[in-house]
Motif scaffolding. Sequence first.
Motif, mmCIF file in Angstrom:
data_model
loop_
_atom_site.group_PDB
_atom_site.id
_atom_site.type_symbol
_atom_site.label_atom_id
_atom_site.label_comp_id
_atom_site.label_asym_id
_atom_site.label_seq_id
_atom_site.Cartn_x
_atom_site.Cartn_y
_atom_site.Cartn_z
ATOM 1 N N LEU A 1 21.764 34.775 40.457
ATOM 2 C CA LEU A 1 22.501 34.276 41.740
ATOM 3 C C LEU A 1 21.902 35.201 42.853
ATOM 4 N N PRO A 2 21.636 34.652 44.243
ATOM 5 C CA PRO A 2 21.181 35.492 45.374
ATOM 6 C C PRO A 2 22.159 36.027 46.134
ATOM 7 N N THR A 3 22.877 37.062 45.590
ATOM 8 C CA THR A 3 23.775 37.622 46.307
ATOM 9 C C THR A 3 23.665 39.322 46.742
ATOM 10 N N GLN A 4 23.897 39.740 47.612
ATOM 11 C CA GLN A 4 23.553 41.022 48.254
ATOM 12 C C GLN A 4 24.793 41.820 48.559
ATOM 13 N N PRO A 5 24.891 42.978 48.678
ATOM 14 C CA PRO A 5 25.938 43.859 49.134
ATOM 15 C C PRO A 5 25.570 43.995 50.475
ATOM 16 N N VAL A 6 26.736 44.028 51.420
ATOM 17 C CA VAL A 6 26.779 44.442 52.816
ATOM 18 C C VAL A 6 27.745 45.578 52.899
ATOM 19 N N LYS A 7 27.360 46.594 53.199
ATOM 20 C CA LYS A 7 28.638 47.779 53.423
ATOM 21 C C LYS A 7 28.758 47.656 54.995
ATOM 22 N N GLY A 8 29.993 47.897 55.141
ATOM 23 C CA GLY A 8 30.727 47.899 56.445
ATOM 24 C C GLY A 8 31.545 49.157 56.615
ATOM 25 N N TYR B 1 38.905 37.793 25.045
ATOM 26 C CA TYR B 1 38.146 36.531 24.733
ATOM 27 C C TYR B 1 38.707 35.396 25.676
ATOM 28 N N ALA B 2 37.660 34.849 26.078
ATOM 29 C CA ALA B 2 37.951 33.860 27.043
ATOM 30 C C ALA B 2 37.223 32.426 26.668
ATOM 31 N N ASP B 3 38.249 31.522 26.657
ATOM 32 C CA ASP B 3 37.910 30.177 26.643
ATOM 33 C C ASP B 3 37.239 29.526 27.923
ATOM 34 N N GLU B 4 37.896 30.153 29.007
ATOM 35 C CA GLU B 4 37.165 29.866 30.420
ATOM 36 C C GLU B 4 37.299 31.038 31.200
ATOM 37 N N LEU B 5 35.905 31.329 31.669
ATOM 38 C CA LEU B 5 35.479 32.402 32.474
ATOM 39 C C LEU B 5 35.292 32.273 33.810
ATOM 40 N N ILE B 6 35.902 32.810 34.723
ATOM 41 C CA ILE B 6 35.849 32.712 36.049
ATOM 42 C C ILE B 6 35.436 33.960 36.685
ATOM 43 N N ILE B 7 34.099 34.306 37.437
ATOM 44 C CA ILE B 7 33.818 35.273 37.851
ATOM 45 C C ILE B 7 33.982 35.416 39.567
ATOM 46 N N ALA B 8 34.743 36.250 40.067
ATOM 47 C CA ALA B 8 34.987 36.568 41.258
ATOM 48 C C ALA B 8 35.119 37.771 41.957
ATOM 49 N N ALA B 9 33.944 38.563 41.439
ATOM 50 C CA ALA B 9 33.711 39.859 41.552
ATOM 51 C C ALA B 9 33.143 40.470 42.888
ATOM 52 N N GLY B 10 33.206 39.720 43.865
ATOM 53 C CA GLY B 10 32.491 40.006 44.872
ATOM 54 C C GLY B 10 30.877 40.204 44.880
ATOM 55 N N ALA B 11 30.731 41.374 45.524
ATOM 56 C CA ALA B 11 29.224 41.615 45.562
ATOM 57 C C ALA B 11 28.781 42.053 44.040
ATOM 58 N N TRP B 12 29.571 42.345 43.153
ATOM 59 C CA TRP B 12 29.185 42.701 41.823
ATOM 60 C C TRP B 12 29.086 41.441 41.027
ATOM 61 N N ALA C 1 25.381 40.754 39.208
ATOM 62 C CA ALA C 1 24.918 41.520 38.143
ATOM 63 C C ALA C 1 25.839 41.251 36.853
ATOM 64 N N LEU C 2 27.106 40.770 37.008
ATOM 65 C CA LEU C 2 27.740 40.286 35.756
ATOM 66 C C LEU C 2 27.069 38.929 35.089
ATOM 67 N N LEU C 3 26.586 38.020 35.950
ATOM 68 C CA LEU C 3 26.038 36.739 35.682
ATOM 69 C C LEU C 3 24.713 37.098 34.992
ATOM 70 N N GLN C 4 23.899 38.126 35.374
ATOM 71 C CA GLN C 4 22.749 38.559 34.788
ATOM 72 C C GLN C 4 22.897 38.693 33.511
ATOM 73 N N GLN C 5 23.956 38.999 32.839
ATOM 74 C CA GLN C 5 24.181 39.396 31.456
ATOM 75 C C GLN C 5 24.159 38.159 30.723
#
Length: 365
Positions: free
Chosen positions: A220-227, A197-208, A211-215
């Motif tokens: 948010l307009p983010t895309q993965p770039v494979k290297g 349980y979070a009183d404060e939630l910070i999403i710092a999951a890179g390219a993922w 997808a988490l925020l869609q829940q």
Amino acid sequence: MLQTVIIGGGVMGLSIARQLNAQGRHIHIIDRSTPRMNASYAAGGMLGAQNEFFEDTPLYRLAMASRAMMPDIAQQLLMETDIDIELQTYGLIKVATTAQHVPAVKKQFEFLSQQDHKIYELSRHQLRARFPHCNIDDCAAFKIHDDGQINANLYTQALLQSVSNLLHIDLHIQTEVLQIMEHASHYRVTTSKGDVYADELIIAAGAWSGALLQQLGMNLPTQPVKGDVKLIESSYSQLKETIFNMNGCYIVPKKPNRFLIGATSELDNWSTQNKAENLQWLDAESQSMIPDLCEHRVIKTWTGIRPITPDGVPIMGALRDNLYISTGHYRNGILLSPIVGQLMAQLVDGRTSAAQQLKPFSPIK
């Protein structure tokens, strides 16, 4: 006591956690991967504050400030963890080895040399000595003195150990976030190992992160770039600076007698498998610049998934009360992590000055 949940255990999540005020707060870091298996460990470790920019922007100024912080961060982590992150300050050479990229190198040099008079163009003699296979008429390069590098693997290990030593931080590794639900005064994060349980939630999951925020009904307009990346060992000893070709290939000298060579870029590719043709491209391009690297031993190859936004500008800030995002750093995650960790922590702690500094990167336009 406030329960603060950070989703993402790469350099961004760890840097934020390390800087957050411990007073009256308990922090949970949730990461789906085993430590040393996320994108932060796969990075080249370049501190390319000048290498990446062609004009004066808020991101450029943020990058310059963050690069200046890294020597102190390196010293702090050494004292806290006894891990040397191998900060090197031999500079970086930005080069175009084909005629089509020469105008871009010239344009970038014109901007950067106005900001930093130590930057200089390589002469024809210097180009021939450094890049013997390059057609001098179709080649251009300049030297940046202050763009250094660190060992990204050791840096992430040091950050992880640093936060692990803090009593108010719990690490939840190999833990998949299955669902995020918003309640009246908190968030419930359902994971593969139970609810947090979070009183404060910070999403710092890179390219993922997207997808988490869609829940939570946010896009948010983010895309993965494979290297694709590889690490080699070579007896060649005449290179201390990082070399970054305008075509995307870079050579980063590492200790001892090793060279990290990257990186291909494939948009919207989540694969973690190396492609043979991509590794062949890295060989061809790096050896075209430094022919002596033909003689080498491959230590390992790997991939990294980097988050990018359509305009290349990271998204950092508050989405709503007690919900924060930090993503889209693409190739600059290692470089930006010191100042982003500081500013995001200050933002969560309610500092208005941090909110103002992060305004150009706000997810709320």
